[in-house]
Design a protein around this motif. Sequence first.
Motif, short mmCIF file in Angstrom:
data_model
loop_
_atom_site.label_atom_id
_atom_site.label_comp_id
_atom_site.label_asym_id
_atom_site.label_seq_id
_atom_site.Cartn_x
_atom_site.Cartn_y
_atom_site.Cartn_z
N GLU A 1 50.63 46.31 55.14
CA GLU A 1 50.57 47.75 55.33
C GLU A 1 50.61 48.49 53.99
OE1 GLU A 1 50.07 49.28 58.13
OE2 GLU A 1 50.15 47.48 59.39
N ARG A 2 51.19 47.87 52.98
CA ARG A 2 51.33 48.56 51.70
C ARG A 2 50.19 48.22 50.74
NH1 ARG A 2 55.09 46.29 49.19
NH2 ARG A 2 55.83 44.73 50.68
N LEU A 3 49.86 46.94 50.63
CA LEU A 3 48.80 46.47 49.72
C LEU A 3 49.06 46.93 48.28
CD1 LEU A 3 45.57 47.06 51.88
CD2 LEU A 3 46.77 44.90 51.52
N ASP A 4 50.29 46.84 47.86
CA ASP A 4 50.63 47.23 46.50
C ASP A 4 50.76 45.98 45.64
OD1 ASP A 4 52.78 46.30 47.89
OD2 ASP A 4 54.24 47.58 46.88
N MET A 5 50.20 46.07 44.45
CA MET A 5 50.26 44.95 43.53
C MET A 5 50.40 45.49 42.12
SD MET A 5 47.51 42.14 44.92
CE MET A 5 48.29 40.88 43.94
N THR A 6 51.10 44.72 41.30
CA THR A 6 51.28 45.07 39.89
C THR A 6 50.79 43.89 39.07
OG1 THR A 6 53.20 46.43 40.44
CG2 THR A 6 52.91 45.80 38.13
N ASN A 7 49.74 44.08 38.31
CA ASN A 7 49.11 42.99 37.58
C ASN A 7 48.81 43.41 36.15
OD1 ASN A 7 48.06 42.86 40.58
ND2 ASN A 7 48.05 40.76 39.80
N LEU A 8 48.86 42.43 35.28
CA LEU A 8 48.37 42.61 33.93
C LEU A 8 46.85 42.41 33.92
CD1 LEU A 8 51.10 40.66 31.95
CD2 LEU A 8 50.82 43.15 32.08
N PRO A 9 46.15 42.92 32.93
CA PRO A 9 44.69 42.74 32.91
C PRO A 9 44.30 41.29 32.75
CG PRO A 9 45.44 43.72 30.86
CD PRO A 9 46.63 43.73 31.79
N ALA A 10 43.12 40.97 33.27
CA ALA A 10 42.62 39.61 33.16
C ALA A 10 42.24 39.31 31.71
CB ALA A 10 41.40 39.42 34.07
N GLU A 11 42.05 38.04 31.45
CA GLU A 11 41.73 37.62 30.09
C GLU A 11 40.30 38.04 29.74
OE1 GLU A 11 41.94 33.52 27.40
OE2 GLU A 11 42.13 33.48 29.59
N ASP A 12 40.14 38.57 28.54
CA ASP A 12 38.82 39.01 28.09
C ASP A 12 38.03 37.79 27.62
OD1 ASP A 12 36.62 40.31 27.18
OD2 ASP A 12 37.72 41.84 26.06
N VAL A 13 36.99 37.45 28.36
CA VAL A 13 36.22 36.24 28.07
C VAL A 13 35.43 36.41 26.77
CG1 VAL A 13 34.49 34.64 28.96
CG2 VAL A 13 36.06 35.77 30.53
N ILE A 14 34.92 37.60 26.53
CA ILE A 14 34.10 37.83 25.34
C ILE A 14 34.94 37.69 24.08
CG2 ILE A 14 32.68 39.54 24.15
CD1 ILE A 14 31.96 40.69 26.88
N PHE A 15 36.16 38.29 24.12
CA PHE A 15 37.04 38.17 22.96
C PHE A 15 37.45 36.73 22.75
CE2 PHE A 15 38.76 42.36 21.36
CZ PHE A 15 37.68 43.08 21.83
N LYS A 16 37.64 36.01 23.83
CA LYS A 16 38.05 34.59 23.73
C LYS A 16 36.93 33.77 23.13
CE LYS A 16 40.00 30.81 26.44
NZ LYS A 16 40.40 30.36 27.79
N ALA A 17 35.68 34.05 23.52
CA ALA A 17 34.54 33.31 22.98
C ALA A 17 34.35 33.61 21.50
CB ALA A 17 33.26 33.66 23.75
N GLU A 18 34.65 34.82 21.09
CA GLU A 18 34.54 35.18 19.67
C GLU A 18 35.72 34.71 18.84
OE1 GLU A 18 34.02 39.35 19.61
OE2 GLU A 18 31.95 39.31 20.35
N GLY A 19 36.73 34.17 19.51
CA GLY A 19 37.89 33.67 18.77
C GLY A 19 38.93 34.72 18.48
N LYS A 20 38.85 35.86 19.14
CA LYS A 20 39.82 36.92 18.92
C LYS A 20 40.95 36.79 19.92
CE LYS A 20 36.36 40.14 17.17
NZ LYS A 20 35.71 41.47 17.37
N VAL A 21 42.13 37.20 19.53
CA VAL A 21 43.30 37.13 20.40
C VAL A 21 43.62 38.53 20.87
CG1 VAL A 21 45.72 36.48 20.58
CG2 VAL A 21 44.18 35.15 19.12
N THR A 22 43.72 38.69 22.20
CA THR A 22 44.04 40.00 22.78
C THR A 22 45.31 39.87 23.59
OG1 THR A 22 42.68 39.51 24.71
CG2 THR A 22 41.63 40.70 22.91
#
Length: 312
Positions: free
Chosen positions: A78-99
């Motif tokens: 009935e509530r459908l409430d969720m608290t989440n952190l953002p998903a991993e950035d695939v582009i930054f990961k492919a470029e070798g950057k850490v986010t």
Amino acid sequence: MIIDSRTMESEDEESSLGPESEDEDSELSDNALQEAFAKGMLKPGMNVLVEAPKKFVNNVEGLRHCLAGFRKDLPWVERLDMTNLPAEDVIFKAEGKVTSGKPGGANADDDFQREMFFYRQAQATVLDALPILNKHGIATKRPDDYFAEMSKSDQQMQKIRKKLIAKELILEKSEKAKKLREQRKFGKKVQVEVIQKRQKEKRLMMTAVKKYQKGDKKKGGKDAPKASPASKKAADKHGPNAKRKFKDQKFGFGGKKSGKKWNTKESHNDVSSFRAKVANAKGNKGAKKGAKGGKQNKRPGKSVRKKTKARS
């Protein structure tokens, strides 16, 4: 309880003279202010309203109590409430950057980073919510034979349908009228071309007829066949015909034709051909009388000549 009569009388007098005394005090105060202003006793900055400092009350207990009143113990479906952190950035990961997945990792002033942060957070929420929805037996995909209910009623859709049909009819009529106008223009153009062609053919026919009448052309405007050299030689042997000979004898053949009847000195002095009887109409009167009397032979009429020809 004992009430003093003097106090009652003083209160009655104040109540009866209350408004008049207030008006008098205000008038006195205005007069006093005007006199003070005229004397220069009033200076700017003397009459300033000073607000009392506002007290901020942080009633934590009261806020918690209100929150507890709003909160209801409902199931998650009935509530459908969720608290989440953002998903991993695939582009930054492919470029070798850490986010960092924390909200502070994105620059709030950069519109692109902020929107990408919201997008990745929604993506992570969907990935976490789908297994829970499947666990509770809630369908997350639309069936192939699903038909959504129309938000508008059938009457409204009928009105829209009628309007669309009316627009189509108007467009068809305008297209038909446009085609008719084009056909009329084309028909007029063709008609003008046909009339011009007929007039041209008529002019050519008239010129051909005139040439044929003059002898330049024969057989309906066709060019007459050129005479062969043999026919020319034969015509030279036989010589000109009688008509040509007569015209040559009468009008001359070649050379100067104008001025033949002009008098010369010799012709003027030559009177050998002069006949006085003929010139003065004397003599031979009987011949004239005979001509008038009908003694001279006359040419027979047309019918008589035809009969004589038939007999012969």
